[in-house]
Design a protein around this motif. Structure first.
Motif, PDB file in Angstrom:
ATOM      1  N   VAL A 482       0.843  -1.203   0.000  1.00  0.00           N
ATOM      2  CA  VAL A 482       0.000   0.000   0.000  1.00  0.00           C
ATOM      3  C   VAL A 482       0.876   1.250   0.000  1.00  0.00           C
ATOM      4  CG1 VAL A 482      -1.683   1.320   1.340  1.00  0.00           C
ATOM      5  CG2 VAL A 482      -1.953  -1.140   1.080  1.00  0.00           C
ATOM      6  N   THR A 487      -3.078   4.610  -1.691  1.00  0.00           N
ATOM      7  CA  THR A 487      -4.335   4.279  -1.014  1.00  0.00           C
ATOM      8  C   THR A 487      -5.452   3.942  -1.991  1.00  0.00           C
ATOM      9  OG1 THR A 487      -4.875   6.637  -0.918  1.00  0.00           O
ATOM     10  CG2 THR A 487      -3.754   5.700   0.980  1.00  0.00           C
ATOM     11  N   ALA A 490      -5.172   0.433  -2.818  1.00  0.00           N
ATOM     12  CA  ALA A 490      -5.572  -0.377  -1.663  1.00  0.00           C
ATOM     13  C   ALA A 490      -7.088  -0.438  -1.538  1.00  0.00           C
ATOM     14  CB  ALA A 490      -4.962   0.201  -0.390  1.00  0.00           C
ATOM     15  N   LEU A 520      -3.159  -1.801   7.928  1.00  0.00           N
ATOM     16  CA  LEU A 520      -3.549  -0.975   6.785  1.00  0.00           C
ATOM     17  C   LEU A 520      -4.151   0.362   7.182  1.00  0.00           C
ATOM     18  CD1 LEU A 520      -5.196  -3.701   4.506  1.00  0.00           C
ATOM     19  CD2 LEU A 520      -2.950  -2.654   4.225  1.00  0.00           C
ATOM     20  N   CYS A 524      -3.806   3.676   4.982  1.00  0.00           N
ATOM     21  CA  CYS A 524      -4.970   4.051   4.166  1.00  0.00           C
ATOM     22  C   CYS A 524      -5.589   5.380   4.582  1.00  0.00           C
ATOM     23  CB  CYS A 524      -6.032   2.951   4.233  1.00  0.00           C
ATOM     24  SG  CYS A 524      -5.530   1.422   3.408  1.00  0.00           S
TER      25      CYS A 524
END
Length: 716
Positions: A482, A487, A490, A520, A524
């Motif tokens: 990622v 993002t 992702a 994550l 993110c």
């Protein structure tokens, strides 16, 4: 020390008496004789300050003789002294007085510790450039002669590093003496001296006349290259590079190559190792003709040497050797004379040899072209990619871009990637773990589109591996991917597939979902975490397995700082409170840990704002409620300007805080001043409260202030 002896003090300062001018040198002497090594070291590092205070004359006549007479100390102190003296020319009166620095440095050049001698020689070389030619012959050359004829080997080894700096500016008669002294050191009885002479042979050859190189340096090189000590012979190989650059092809063939051939087959592996290590430099120095006739056969022998260290050193030079070959006929030479030996090294018994070859072999693809790479090199790449040594595999994967540029991504996917996939599904979990660690690097080599097409499903499959170490590494791998691809990638590719695992029948896979969310969420950002990940985590709080539930509590604590206040208050807090009453001890414990760790985030918005307002008002009123002068009568007797900081008692008096709230005169203010200062305090407090609310991401300006002065903060 610096305060006692700074610029503008000492004998050079106007109006300084004799006793004051002696103080800096007295402090220095005192610290130099101190038993504490650190104090002596600190005083040495302040020598420039002392010299400035004393002035150039006293530095020459007092400080330097003192330092010369007291060079009996710890090595770190002597090292600092040698370094300081190299920058002392300006402090002793400039280049005309640079020779004053030679006595202490000469003493330092004779000490037993090698690093001190090397630093003293470095400072002497620096000072020699500041001597005039006359001063050089009058002061510096005699120093070199004294060192070269010293009784102890330490002085003679130091002298070897000084010949090259004084020779170019010396007269012809002095040059002859310098060469004679250097010849004597090259045949010295002590191996350490011969080593020092051999290490400086190439440097000295560069400043000599060509005739002197042929008549004097080449015989010295030949003698040193056949010395009984292998530590001397290997240093002669290094000097060969410098000597070869000075001679013509005919002179090289007649004077140098016989000795170099002998060194390439020396009985000591250290000498052969040095030949392999310097092979590219030797190749450039001798030219293409001698390379084809002499160096290629020697290189073949080094590639199949009996010692692994020699083979590894030669393998490191394969790419450079091939690049430096003449363009015409290069491909033929590589295919016929180099590649057969490379194929043998691919299956070498020593992992260091295979690793060295793997670090450079991919670069041959750009030299040999597409057809030869596919036919001859790809099988070698595949063999190395399946090697049991992880460093070999890493070196191949980290250089895939070289092959990609030559054969293209499609051909690469058909040849090498099946081997990568095979390793990723290997029965041994450690092999799978090694491939996972290389995946971010491989993804960067291949690009996002190719990765999604060929390797994305493989990365997701690792998340449900039966070995925990694989699942953990796969989780960290997703976070790195990622960070590499962004993002948006992702959100569209990874997050949906991770969240589907929350409904997996296997509770271990459901826990892996939580681990992935932990990893994550930070990469993110808030929006994706709040909208896509948080609902899944909250839903899993009702899982039947206690391990999943207490990992929900840990995940909420992990992602809590990323979420906004509303989500924490309205969604996270009720779930944690419910988990805090769970029947399982572990679930209850981790839920309470999460609540205590996020307690400030759970404060109601109104409480937070009102606490901020009350603190601001209290601080502001403390500043405004000044003490009353004797000549002025306060409106309310017994006023205390800090009374609102103490617990409030029901005395019937009105506090400053309540007076502001009810628009009454403050007891700590003078009559007639209360209204103006109250308005000012209220205005400032209101502005700062709004700023505090905005800082917390709230819309304070749209909320009406509470008008009920009897309610508690929590009820507001």
């Amino acid at each position: 020390m610096a305060g006692a002896a700074g610029p503008g003090t000492g004998p050079g300062a106007a109006g300084g008496d004799g006793d004051d001018s002696l103080y800096p040198i007295a402090v220095l002497i005192d610290e130099l004789r101190n038993e504490d090594v650190q104090l002596r070291l600190n005083s040495i590092k302040k020598l420039s300050t002392i010299a400035l205070a004393l002035g150039v004359e006293r530095t020459r006549t007092e400080l330097l003789p003192f330092l010369t007479d007291t060079i009996y100390d710890e090595d770190e102190v002597l090292l600092a002294l040698a370094e300081q003296l190299g920058n002392f020319t300006g402090l002793v009166g400039g280049p005309d007085f640079a020779h004053c620095l030679l006595p202490p440095l000469e003493s330092l050049a004779t000490v037993e510790e090698t690093v001190v001698r090397d630093k003293a020689v470095e400072s002497l070389r620096q000072i020699s450039q500041e001597h005039t030619p006359v001063a050089l012959e009058a002061h510096f050359v005699p120093l070199v002669k004294r060192l070269a004829s010293g009784d102890w080997f330490t002085s003679r080894t130091s002298a070897c590093g000084l010949f090259s700096v004084c020779y170019p500016r010396a007269s012809n008669a002095v040059r002859a003496e310098i060469r004679q002294h250097f010849r004597s050191l090259c045949s010295d009885d002590t191996p350490m001296v011969r080593r020092a002479a051999a290490s400086k042979l190439g440097e000295f050859a560069k400043v000599l006349e060509l005739d002197s190189v042929k008549s004097e340096i080449v015989p010295l090189f030949t003698n040193l290259a056949s010395d009984e000590q292998d530590s001397v012979r290997l240093l002669a190989v290094e000097a060969c590079v410098s000597i070869a650059q000075l001679l013509s092809q005919d002179d090289l063939e007649a004077l140098v190559m016989p000795t170099l051939r002998q060194a390439a087959e020396d009985k000591s592996w250290r000498v052969r190792y040095m030949v392999a290590d310097k092979f590219s430099e030797l190749q450039k120095a001798v030219g293409p003709k001698i390379t084809l006739n002499d160096l290629i056969p020697a290189f073949q022998n080094l590639l199949k040497d009996c010692e692994a260290e020699v083979r590894a050193a030669a393998a490191h030079k394969v790419k450079e050797l091939c690049e430096n070959l003449p363009t015409e006929g290069r491909e033929t030479i590589i295919m016929n004379q180099i590649l057969p030996y490379i194929k043998e090294l691919v299956s070498d018994t020593n992992q260091h040899v295979k690793s060295a070859l793997a670090s450079v072999i991919m670069g041959l693809s750009t030299i040999l072209g597409k057809e030869n790479t596919i036919e001859h090199l790809l099988p070698l790449f595949l063999a190395q990619l399946k090697d049991e040594c992880p460093e070999v595999r890493l070196n191949i994967i980290s250089n895939l871009d070289c092959v990609n540029e030559v054969i293209g991504i499609r051909q690469l996917s058909q040849s090498l990637l099946p081997a990568i996939v095979e390793l990723a599904e290997d029965a041994k979990w450690r092999v799978r773990l090694a491939i996972i660690e290389y995946m971010p690097l491989l993804a960067g080599q291949l690009g996002v589109e190719f990765f999604d097409e060929k390797l994305n499903s493989l990365c997701m499959a690792w998340l449900v591996d039966h070995v925990y170490a694989i699942r953990e590494a796969a989780t960290n791998n997703l976070m790195k991917l990622v960070q590499k691809f962004g993002t948006e990638w992702a959100q569209n590719t990874i997050v949906p597939r991770v969240l589907v695992m929350a409904n997996d029948p296997n509770y271990l896979h459901r826990m892996t979902t939580l681990f992935c969310i932990n990893a994550l969420s930070e990469a993110c950002g808030q929006e994706i975490t709040t909208k896509q990940m948080l609902p899944i985590v909250l839903k899993m709080a009702g899982d039947q397995v206690a391990n999943v539930r207490f990992n929900v509590a840990k995940s909420l604590q992990k992602i809590g700082p990323i979420l906004d206040t509303n989500a924490l208050q309205e969604e996270v807090k009720p779930v944690l409170q419910k988990l805090g009453q769970d029947e399982d001890m572990d679930v209850k414990y981790f839920a309470q840990e999460a609540i205590s760790g996020m307690s400030f985030c759970f404060l109601p918005w109104a409480v937070t704002v009102l606490l901020s307002v009350s603190l601001v008002v209290a601080q502001r009123l403390r500043k405004l409620d000044f003490p009353v002068k004797d000549s002025e009568e306060p409106c309310a007797p017994g006023a205390d300007k800090n009374h609102f900081l103490r617990p409030r008692e029901d005395t019937g008096k009105v506090s400053a805080f309540d007076a502001k709230a009810r628009d009454l005169p403050s007891p700590g203010l003078k009559c007639g001043q209360g209204a103006a200062q109250r308005n000012r305090a209220a205005r400032v407090a209101s502005e700062e409260a709004v700023e505090a609310a905005q800082f917390r991401g709230t819309d304070a300006a749209k909320v009406s202030p509470c008008t009920d002065h009897n309610c508690s903060l929590g009820q507001c």
